[in-house]
Design a protein around this motif. Structure first.
Motif, PDB file in Angstrom:
ATOM      1  N   ALA A  65      39.542 -18.403 -57.197  1.00 44.70           N
ATOM      2  CA  ALA A  65      38.654 -19.188 -58.065  1.00 44.70           C
ATOM      3  C   ALA A  65      39.149 -20.616 -58.249  1.00 44.70           C
ATOM      4  CB  ALA A  65      38.537 -18.506 -59.427  1.00 44.70           C
TER       5      ALA A  65
ATOM      6  N   VAL B 145      39.664 -18.355 -65.743  1.00 45.99           N
ATOM      7  CA  VAL B 145      40.370 -18.027 -64.510  1.00 45.99           C
ATOM      8  C   VAL B 145      41.804 -17.661 -64.850  1.00 45.99           C
ATOM      9  CG1 VAL B 145      41.120 -18.884 -62.264  1.00 45.99           C
ATOM     10  CG2 VAL B 145      38.914 -19.613 -63.194  1.00 45.99           C
TER      11      VAL B 145
ATOM     12  N   SER C 245      37.372 -13.096 -58.224  1.00 50.11           N
ATOM     13  CA  SER C 245      36.539 -13.810 -59.182  1.00 50.11           C
ATOM     14  C   SER C 245      35.086 -13.829 -58.737  1.00 50.11           C
ATOM     15  CB  SER C 245      37.036 -15.249 -59.333  1.00 50.11           C
ATOM     16  OG  SER C 245      38.391 -15.273 -59.679  1.00 50.11           O
TER      17      SER C 245
ATOM     18  N   THR D  32      37.225 -14.820 -63.664  1.00 56.99           N
ATOM     19  CA  THR D  32      38.100 -13.854 -63.026  1.00 56.99           C
ATOM     20  C   THR D  32      37.725 -12.489 -63.586  1.00 56.99           C
ATOM     21  OG1 THR D  32      39.872 -15.461 -62.849  1.00 56.99           O
ATOM     22  CG2 THR D  32      40.496 -13.158 -62.687  1.00 56.99           C
TER      23      THR D  32
END
Length: 157
Positions: free
Chosen positions: A45, A79, A85, A102
């Motif tokens: 991500a 994240v 993710s 995530t």
């Protein structure tokens, strides 16, 4: 870990207390289902983050939480480390252009968005279970065991 609730009209990203503090956000992120234009799964991500956190928390490679402002539009990110993710592109959302989360339930989210939602909000994993689709996550990369060099004898002088 964020909780994703999905019904026939909207997707809600439910934040824990710690996530709210780190993201500098008082409430959950609500997205009208009609505003979702694309959903993508990613293993990294961090490559999707653009701009600077404002307001938000960023510790490189560890966490990125909050609103990310850039010339392309504002994004919302939760994240953690380098975990699987989901990237949700939005069209017509009043606050964000993109949501980056995530979550280990990314595949279940994609499958649940393809199915007509129920009237009651339900957890994404429960929706995938009801439709008979089993979310399968990619296997974790296989790591080689660390080997150490055998100690060598010192030369005798």
């Amino acid at each position: 870990m964020v909780t994703l609730l999905l019904d026939s009209t909207r997707l809600e990203v439910v934040l824990s207390g710690a996530e709210r503090v780190l993201a500098f956000r008082k409430g959950n992120v609500e997205i009208e289902r009609s505003a979702i234009s694309k959903v993508q799964l990613t293993d990294d991500a961090w490559t999707w983050l653009r701009g600077v956190p404002s307001p938000g928390t960023h510790v490189r490679g560890v966490i990125a939480m909050g609103t990310w402002r850039s010339a392309g539009g504002d994004d919302f990110a939760i994240v953690r480390r380098r975990r699987p993710s989901v990237v949700i592109d939005l069209d017509g959302h009043p606050e964000f252009e993109r949501i980056i989360l995530t979550t280990r339930h990314g595949l279940a989210l994609v499958q649940a968005l393809r199915v007509e939602g129920a009237d009651e909000p339900a957890d994404v994993v429960e929706i995938a279970a009801e439709t008979g689709t089993t979310p399968v996550q990619p296997a974790a990369p296989v790591r080689k065991p660390r080997t150490r060099k055998a100690p060598t004898a010192a030369p005798v002088v």
